[in-house]
Design an enzyme around this catalytic site. Structure first.
Site, PDB file in Angstrom:
ATOM      1  N   ASP A  42       0.813  -1.213   0.000  1.00 38.93           N
ATOM      2  CA  ASP A  42       0.000   0.000   0.000  1.00 38.93           C
ATOM      3  C   ASP A  42       0.849   1.267   0.000  1.00 38.93           C
ATOM      4  OD1 ASP A  42      -2.410  -1.378  -0.042  1.00 38.93           O
ATOM      5  OD2 ASP A  42      -2.478  -1.553   2.133  1.00 38.93           O
ATOM      6  N   GLY A  43       2.016   1.208   0.636  1.00 38.24           N
ATOM      7  CA  GLY A  43       2.912   2.362   0.616  1.00 38.24           C
ATOM      8  C   GLY A  43       3.356   2.707  -0.796  1.00 38.24           C
ATOM      9  N   ASN A 112      -5.266   9.324   1.552  1.00 38.89           N
ATOM     10  CA  ASN A 112      -5.867   8.661   2.711  1.00 38.89           C
ATOM     11  C   ASN A 112      -6.392   9.640   3.755  1.00 38.89           C
ATOM     12  OD1 ASN A 112      -5.562   6.085   1.782  1.00 38.89           O
ATOM     13  ND2 ASN A 112      -3.884   5.531   3.128  1.00 38.89           N
ATOM     14  N   GLU A 113      -5.485  10.424   4.347  1.00 37.18           N
ATOM     15  CA  GLU A 113      -5.910  11.301   5.426  1.00 37.18           C
ATOM     16  C   GLU A 113      -4.902  12.421   5.645  1.00 37.18           C
ATOM     17  OE1 GLU A 113      -2.818   9.083   6.878  1.00 37.18           O
ATOM     18  OE2 GLU A 113      -4.715   7.998   6.626  1.00 37.18           O
ATOM     19  N   ASP A 142      -3.985  13.537  21.667  1.00 41.62           N
ATOM     20  CA  ASP A 142      -2.701  13.278  21.011  1.00 41.62           C
ATOM     21  C   ASP A 142      -2.716  13.756  19.572  1.00 41.62           C
ATOM     22  OD1 ASP A 142      -1.527  12.215  23.230  1.00 41.62           O
ATOM     23  OD2 ASP A 142      -1.572  10.128  22.564  1.00 41.62           O
ATOM     24  N   TYR A 155      -5.119   4.622   9.009  1.00 42.80           N
ATOM     25  CA  TYR A 155      -4.879   5.249  10.314  1.00 42.80           C
ATOM     26  C   TYR A 155      -6.196   5.574  11.008  1.00 42.80           C
ATOM     27  CZ  TYR A 155      -2.282   8.240  13.611  1.00 42.80           C
ATOM     28  OH  TYR A 155      -1.706   8.795  14.717  1.00 42.80           O
ATOM     29  N   SER A 158      -7.494   2.549  12.787  1.00 46.74           N
ATOM     30  CA  SER A 158      -6.648   2.247  13.943  1.00 46.74           C
ATOM     31  C   SER A 158      -6.950   3.178  15.111  1.00 46.74           C
ATOM     32  CB  SER A 158      -5.172   2.366  13.566  1.00 46.74           C
ATOM     33  OG  SER A 158      -4.824   1.418  12.586  1.00 46.74           O
ATOM     34  N   ALA A 177      -6.630   9.484  20.681  1.00 45.49           N
ATOM     35  CA  ALA A 177      -6.464   9.481  22.141  1.00 45.49           C
ATOM     36  C   ALA A 177      -6.978  10.768  22.780  1.00 45.49           C
ATOM     37  CB  ALA A 177      -4.982   9.259  22.500  1.00 45.49           C
TER      38      ALA A 177
END
Length: 252
Positions: A42-43, A112-113, A142, A155, A158, A177
């Site tokens: 994917d990278g 992606n983001e 965070d 991400y 996750s 977080a």
């Protein structure tokens, strides 16, 4: 599609596949290609999509990496037939404008983001504005991120953000977080919404911004919007496109 440009990551299996496929099918320069075949994970796919933004050429990935969520299975046989039968998915990136303390603006695109992450020992403090209206005066966390549907299983997932259907006209705003408000889990926003993060106490609580892991250090404000005029075309084997993968991921 007979004019194929192959690109590969530096890992051994990808380089081996590059040699084998180039010998079988030829390997034209990117500017002459009808299709780009990316060999890696994917990278490598994200790297290829960013590196060929100026080309309106579809990208077909074959997994020679680890996860390969955006890739098809690898098989050196019948590549021309697979390309002819492949289904196309069009995705649009996010546009990030990040301001640093010297007043400079740094622009980047993200498939992606776009994420904001604390860059010091203390939690970040962010003010969130959506479509010109302040929605949260202070998020202590965070970090936070804004994800496209295509990036929602990365991400964003996750960080306990939602998986978005590939055809949905929404973006996921997800806290990383969060400390205050402690139970805030983020928001779903219209695709055309402009989202602004202002970094509070930036000297004491430094924050960096990442557009698909392309960092801008020590930002004081970040503005993000969808970029509908830029499109990236992905090819998938029938029945294994992003829509199916995003649905399947929710039942694992």
């Amino acid at each position: 599609m007979t004019r194929i440009a192959f690109v590969a990551s530096e890992i051994g299996p990808a380089r081996d596949a590059l040699c084998e496929l180039s010998e079988r099918y030829g390997n034209v320069p990117l500017e002459e290609a009808e299709v780009i075949v990316a060999l890696g994970g994917d990278g490598l796919m994200l790297q290829t999509l960013h590196g060929t933004m100026h080309l309106d050429v579809p990208v077909y990935g074959m997994n020679r990496g680890t996860v390969g969520f955006m890739m098809n299975g690898f098989d050196a046989e019948n590549l021309l037939e697979r390309l002819a039968e492949a289904e196309e998915t069009v995705i649009h990136p996010l546009h990030m404008t990040a301001e640093t303390p010297d007043g400079k603006l740094h622009e980047a695109l993200a498939i992606n983001e776009v994420s904001l992450l604390r860059a010091g020992p203390q939690a970040a403090k962010l003010k969130i504005t959506v479509a010109g209206r302040v929605r949260m005066e202070e998020l202590v966390c965070d970090g936070a991120l804004l994800s496209t549907p295509a990036g929602s299983t990365a991400y964003n997932y996750s960080a306990h953000g939602p998986i978005l259907p590939i055809g949905s006209d929404v973006l996921a705003l997800t806290a990383i977080a969060p400390f205050r408000p402690r139970r805030w889990r983020g928001a779903l926003l219209p695709m055309n919404a402009t989202v602004r993060f202002d970094v509070l106490e930036a000297d004491k609580r430094p924050v960096r911004a990442d557009a698909d892991s392309r960092p801008v250090q020590s930002v004081v404000a970040v503005e993000i919007r969808s970029e509908p005029h830029v499109r990236r075309r992905l090819l998938f084997d029938p029945g294994h496109g992003l829509e199916e993968r995003l649905i399947r991921e929710q039942f694992i």
